[in-house]
Enzyme design. Structure first.
Site, PDB file in Angstrom:
ATOM      1  N   TRP A   1      -0.708  -1.063  14.256  1.00 64.06           N
ATOM      2  CA  TRP A   1      -1.137  -2.055  13.264  1.00 64.06           C
ATOM      3  C   TRP A   1      -1.839  -3.246  13.917  1.00 64.06           C
ATOM      4  O   TRP A   1      -2.257  -4.176  13.240  1.00 64.06           O
ATOM      5  CB  TRP A   1       0.052  -2.540  12.436  1.00 64.06           C
ATOM      6  CG  TRP A   1       1.266  -2.827  13.253  1.00 64.06           C
ATOM      7  CD1 TRP A   1       1.566  -3.995  13.868  1.00 64.06           C
ATOM      8  CD2 TRP A   1       2.329  -1.924  13.544  1.00 64.06           C
ATOM      9  NE1 TRP A   1       2.752  -3.881  14.538  1.00 64.06           N
ATOM     10  CE2 TRP A   1       3.256  -2.618  14.359  1.00 64.06           C
ATOM     11  CE3 TRP A   1       2.596  -0.580  13.210  1.00 64.06           C
ATOM     12  CZ2 TRP A   1       4.432  -2.027  14.836  1.00 64.06           C
ATOM     13  CZ3 TRP A   1       3.764  -0.012  13.683  1.00 64.06           C
ATOM     14  CH2 TRP A   1       4.667  -0.728  14.481  1.00 64.06           C
TER      15      TRP A   1
ATOM     16  N   GLU B   1       4.204  -4.800   8.163  1.00 64.53           N
ATOM     17  CA  GLU B   1       5.061  -5.985   8.115  1.00 64.53           C
ATOM     18  C   GLU B   1       6.289  -5.764   7.237  1.00 64.53           C
ATOM     19  O   GLU B   1       7.385  -6.185   7.582  1.00 64.53           O
ATOM     20  CB  GLU B   1       4.273  -7.202   7.622  1.00 64.53           C
ATOM     21  CG  GLU B   1       3.196  -7.683   8.585  1.00 64.53           C
ATOM     22  CD  GLU B   1       3.738  -8.020   9.968  1.00 64.53           C
ATOM     23  OE1 GLU B   1       4.942  -8.305  10.096  1.00 64.53           O
ATOM     24  OE2 GLU B   1       2.958  -7.975  10.929  1.00 64.53           O
TER      25      GLU B   1
ATOM     26  N   GLN C   1      13.532  -6.786   9.348  1.00 66.10           N
ATOM     27  CA  GLN C   1      14.890  -6.451   9.802  1.00 66.10           C
ATOM     28  C   GLN C   1      14.962  -5.044  10.379  1.00 66.10           C
ATOM     29  O   GLN C   1      15.978  -4.361  10.260  1.00 66.10           O
ATOM     30  CB  GLN C   1      15.878  -6.595   8.644  1.00 66.10           C
ATOM     31  CG  GLN C   1      16.020  -8.015   8.178  1.00 66.10           C
ATOM     32  CD  GLN C   1      16.687  -8.894   9.209  1.00 66.10           C
ATOM     33  OE1 GLN C   1      17.887  -8.826   9.412  1.00 66.10           O
ATOM     34  NE2 GLN C   1      15.895  -9.713   9.882  1.00 66.10           N
TER      35      GLN C   1
ATOM     36  N   LEU D   1      15.234   4.792   6.292  1.00 64.08           N
ATOM     37  CA  LEU D   1      14.811   3.530   6.903  1.00 64.08           C
ATOM     38  C   LEU D   1      15.642   2.343   6.418  1.00 64.08           C
ATOM     39  O   LEU D   1      15.729   1.327   7.106  1.00 64.08           O
ATOM     40  CB  LEU D   1      13.328   3.288   6.618  1.00 64.08           C
ATOM     41  CG  LEU D   1      12.631   2.195   7.437  1.00 64.08           C
ATOM     42  CD1 LEU D   1      12.762   2.466   8.928  1.00 64.08           C
ATOM     43  CD2 LEU D   1      11.167   2.074   7.048  1.00 64.08           C
TER      44      LEU D   1
ATOM     45  N   TYR E   1      17.116  -0.570   3.362  1.00 63.32           N
ATOM     46  CA  TYR E   1      16.555  -1.624   2.512  1.00 63.32           C
ATOM     47  C   TYR E   1      15.480  -1.042   1.590  1.00 63.32           C
ATOM     48  O   TYR E   1      14.304  -1.386   1.684  1.00 63.32           O
ATOM     49  CB  TYR E   1      15.976  -2.759   3.356  1.00 63.32           C
ATOM     50  CG  TYR E   1      17.035  -3.639   3.979  1.00 63.32           C
ATOM     51  CD1 TYR E   1      18.137  -4.061   3.257  1.00 63.32           C
ATOM     52  CD2 TYR E   1      16.933  -4.060   5.297  1.00 63.32           C
ATOM     53  CE1 TYR E   1      19.107  -4.865   3.825  1.00 63.32           C
ATOM     54  CE2 TYR E   1      17.903  -4.865   5.883  1.00 63.32           C
ATOM     55  CZ  TYR E   1      18.989  -5.262   5.125  1.00 63.32           C
ATOM     56  OH  TYR E   1      19.940  -6.059   5.693  1.00 63.32           O
TER      57      TYR E   1
ATOM     58  N   TYR F   1       7.505 -15.286   5.727  1.00 65.42           N
ATOM     59  CA  TYR F   1       7.095 -14.625   6.963  1.00 65.42           C
ATOM     60  C   TYR F   1       5.948 -13.648   6.719  1.00 65.42           C
ATOM     61  O   TYR F   1       4.900 -13.704   7.365  1.00 65.42           O
ATOM     62  CB  TYR F   1       8.261 -13.880   7.644  1.00 65.42           C
ATOM     63  CG  TYR F   1       7.702 -12.920   8.649  1.00 65.42           C
ATOM     64  CD1 TYR F   1       7.254 -13.378   9.885  1.00 65.42           C
ATOM     65  CD2 TYR F   1       7.485 -11.579   8.321  1.00 65.42           C
ATOM     66  CE1 TYR F   1       6.636 -12.527  10.782  1.00 65.42           C
ATOM     67  CE2 TYR F   1       6.872 -10.721   9.208  1.00 65.42           C
ATOM     68  CZ  TYR F   1       6.453 -11.196  10.436  1.00 65.42           C
ATOM     69  OH  TYR F   1       5.816 -10.360  11.300  1.00 65.42           O
TER      70      TYR F   1
ATOM     71  N   ASP G   1       9.688 -15.585  12.430  1.00 67.03           N
ATOM     72  CA  ASP G   1      10.635 -14.481  12.302  1.00 67.03           C
ATOM     73  C   ASP G   1      11.766 -14.706  13.307  1.00 67.03           C
ATOM     74  O   ASP G   1      11.866 -15.785  13.899  1.00 67.03           O
ATOM     75  CB  ASP G   1       9.929 -13.144  12.570  1.00 67.03           C
ATOM     76  CG  ASP G   1       9.582 -12.980  14.034  1.00 67.03           C
ATOM     77  OD1 ASP G   1       9.393 -14.000  14.730  1.00 67.03           O
ATOM     78  OD2 ASP G   1       9.529 -11.838  14.511  1.00 67.03           O
TER      79      ASP G   1
ATOM     80  N   CYS H   1      11.776 -13.246  25.958  1.00 68.17           N
ATOM     81  CA  CYS H   1      12.757 -14.234  25.500  1.00 68.17           C
ATOM     82  C   CYS H   1      13.738 -13.560  24.545  1.00 68.17           C
ATOM     83  O   CYS H   1      13.863 -13.925  23.388  1.00 68.17           O
ATOM     84  CB  CYS H   1      12.034 -15.396  24.817  1.00 68.17           C
ATOM     85  SG  CYS H   1      13.045 -16.872  24.596  1.00 68.17           S
TER      86      CYS H   1
ATOM     87  N   CYS I   1      13.713 -14.840  32.142  1.00 67.96           N
ATOM     88  CA  CYS I   1      13.023 -16.129  32.312  1.00 67.96           C
ATOM     89  C   CYS I   1      12.152 -16.148  33.563  1.00 67.96           C
ATOM     90  O   CYS I   1      11.187 -16.910  33.637  1.00 67.96           O
ATOM     91  CB  CYS I   1      14.053 -17.254  32.353  1.00 67.96           C
ATOM     92  SG  CYS I   1      15.061 -17.360  30.856  1.00 67.96           S
TER      93      CYS I   1
END
Length: 348
Positions: free
Chosen positions: A20, A33, A38, A76, A78, A116, A134, A188, A195
Site C-alpha cells: 500500500w 488502513e 489494531q 481477521l 473486528y 487516525y 496511532d 522505538c 535506541c
DNA sequence: AAACCGGGGAT
DNA sequence: ATCCCAGGTTT
C-alpha cells in the site's frame, strides 16, 4: 538537523516495501488502513492481497454481498470493519459516483473512519497535511517529549497531539507520517527498543533520562469477562443446521445453534427441543471443549455433536439447513467455530 | 469516561 | 499471563 528531516532520511533507507506504499489509489489506502486497525502488518497482509484481488475497485466491493465480504474477512477479527467498508463502498458508489471523497472532513464522515484513518488517507492518497496518531506515534512522541501523562487519557492524548504538531512536516505529510510510524514499528518498539540504531537518539530526552522503558504510560485495563457458550451441532448425513447472529459479538456471522450459558452435560438433550423437533431420541455423539480468548471476553465453549438419522420435523425460525462443508466457505464463522471444525477433521 | 469489538504474536 | 497491534463506535 530537524527531527522531521532525520526521520524522513532514516525512512528512505530503512523502510519496508509494503504494497500500500506503492499506490496513491485512495481505495487501496483506505482498505489497508482499515485492515491494519489494531492489527499487525504481517497479519493483515494476506487479507489485503485477497481483497485487492477479489475487489480491485470500490465498485467491485460495493457490488459484493455483505456475506461474501465477511467470508473474505473471516479470521481477521473486528468484523464491523468489514461491514462498515462494504456499506461505505455502496454509499460512495451510489451517491458519490464512485469517486472517493478528497477532503479530510468528508473522509472523516465515512463509517469506520476515525481521526487516525482520516489523516492516513488524507496524507497518503492526497498528500494533505494531517499528522497521523496511532500506537506507534504515541510511543515515539511520548518518549521524544517525555510525556508522562497516560496516553489513553484525554490529557495525555492532548499533549501527544501538541507534540506531534511541533515536529510535523507540512511539506512532506505522507513521508513524515510513514516515517514516524515505521520508526515506532521497527526501532522505538514497546519492548527492547533499539535506541542504538535510532536516528532520533540524540534528540530523545527519554533516552537521556533513562525513561524509555517507562514510557508511554497507560492507565486502566479493561477486564475480561468470563462467559459460557454451548453449541448444538446437529448432523444428518452431510447436512447441518446453523443460525445467523443478529447483534453484538460476531454480528451477521454464522454459528451452530447456541445457548449463551453453561449447560451441564447431563442436561444437554433437554435443550434440543429449543432448536429442532425430531421424531428420534437424539444422542450425543461426542463433545468438544475449548477456551476462546478475545480482548474483553474469555469464552468457555462446549460443542455437542448430535447425529440424527432423519431430518428434523421442524426447525426453530432462525435456524436453517446447509451442507456441512458450506460453513466457513459460504457462511462466515468466527475462529472459535473454525477451531471446532478443525478438531472434527483431525479425529476423522 | 468506560465498555464494546477479534485474533494473534511477542515477551 | 500480559501487553500490544497503522482504532472506532456506542453507551
Amino acid at each position: 538537523m530537524r527531527i522531521s528531516e532525520l526521520l524522513i532520511k532514516w525512512y528512505s533507507i530503512s523502510k519496508r516495501d509494503l504494497p500500500w506504499r506503492n499506490t496513491n489509489d485512495p481505495y487501496k489506502i483506505w482498505l489497508s488502513e482499515v485492515m491494519l486497525q489494531q492489527t499487525r502488518v504481517e497479519q493483515g497482509m494476506p487479507y489485503y492481497h485477497k481483497f485487492i484481488e477479489h475487489y480491485p475497485t470500490i465498485s467491485d466491493l460495493a457490488n459484493a454481498t455483505e456475506q461474501e465480504v465477511l467470508t473474505l474477512w473471516q479470521g481477521l477479527g473486528y468484523y464491523s470493519r468489514a461491514r462498515n467498508m462494504h456499506s461505505t463502498a455502496q454509499y460512495i458508489s451510489n451517491n458519490l459516483g464512485s469517486q472517493f471523497p478528497q477532503k479530510f472532513n468528508e473522509i472523516l464522515e465515512l463509517k469506520g473512519v476515525g481521526a487516525y484513518t482520516a489523516a492516513a488517507i488524507s496524507s497518503f492518497a492526497f498528500n494533505l497535511p494531517y499528522p497521523v496518531i496511532d500506537g506507534n506515534v504515541q510511543r515515539v512522541v511520548s518518549r521524544l517529549f517525555c510525556i508522562e501523562d497516560p496516553i489513553n487519557k484525554p490529557i495525555g492524548q492532548k499533549k501527544i497531539r501538541e507534540a506531534v504538531d511541533q515536529i510535523f512536516d507540512k511539506r512532506n505529510p505522507a513521508k513524515f507520517n510513514q516515517a514516524i510510524m515505521e520508526l515506532g514499528s521497527l526501532v522505538c518498539t514497546p519492548k527492547n527498543p533499539t535506541c542504538d540504531s535510532c536516528p532520533l537518539s540524540i534528540k530523545c530526552p527519554a533516552l537521556l533520562n533513562g525513561k524509555v522503558k517507562a514510557l508511554p504510560k497507560k492507565e486502566g485495563k479493561t477486564k475480561v469477562k468470563e462467559i459460557s457458550h454451548t453449541y448444538f451441532v446437529f448432523k444428518v448425513e452431510d447436512k447441518t443446521y446453523i443460525q445467523q447472529r443478529k447483534e453484538g459479538i460476531w454480528k451477521n456471522m454464522y454459528q451452530f445453534p447456541l445457548l449463551e450459558l453453561d449447560v451441564k452435560p447431563e442436561t444437554i438433550l433437554d435443550h434440543v427441543m429449543e432448536f429442532i423437533e425430531t421424531s428420534e431420541t437424539p444422542m450425543i455423539q461426542h463433545s468438544y471443549q475449548t477456551k476462546h480468548l478475545l480482548s474483553h471476553r474469555k469464552i468457555n465453549a462446549n460443542f455437542y455433536t448430535i447425529s440424527l438419522h432423519r431430518k428434523p420435523i421442524f426447525l426453530k425460525s432462525n435456524i436453517f439447513e446447509i451442507e456441512l462443508n458450506e460453513l466457513s466457505k459460504k457462511y462466515p464463522t468466527s475462529v472459535l467455530t473454525q477451531k471446532f471444525l478443525k478438531s472434527c477433521r483431525i479425529d476423522d
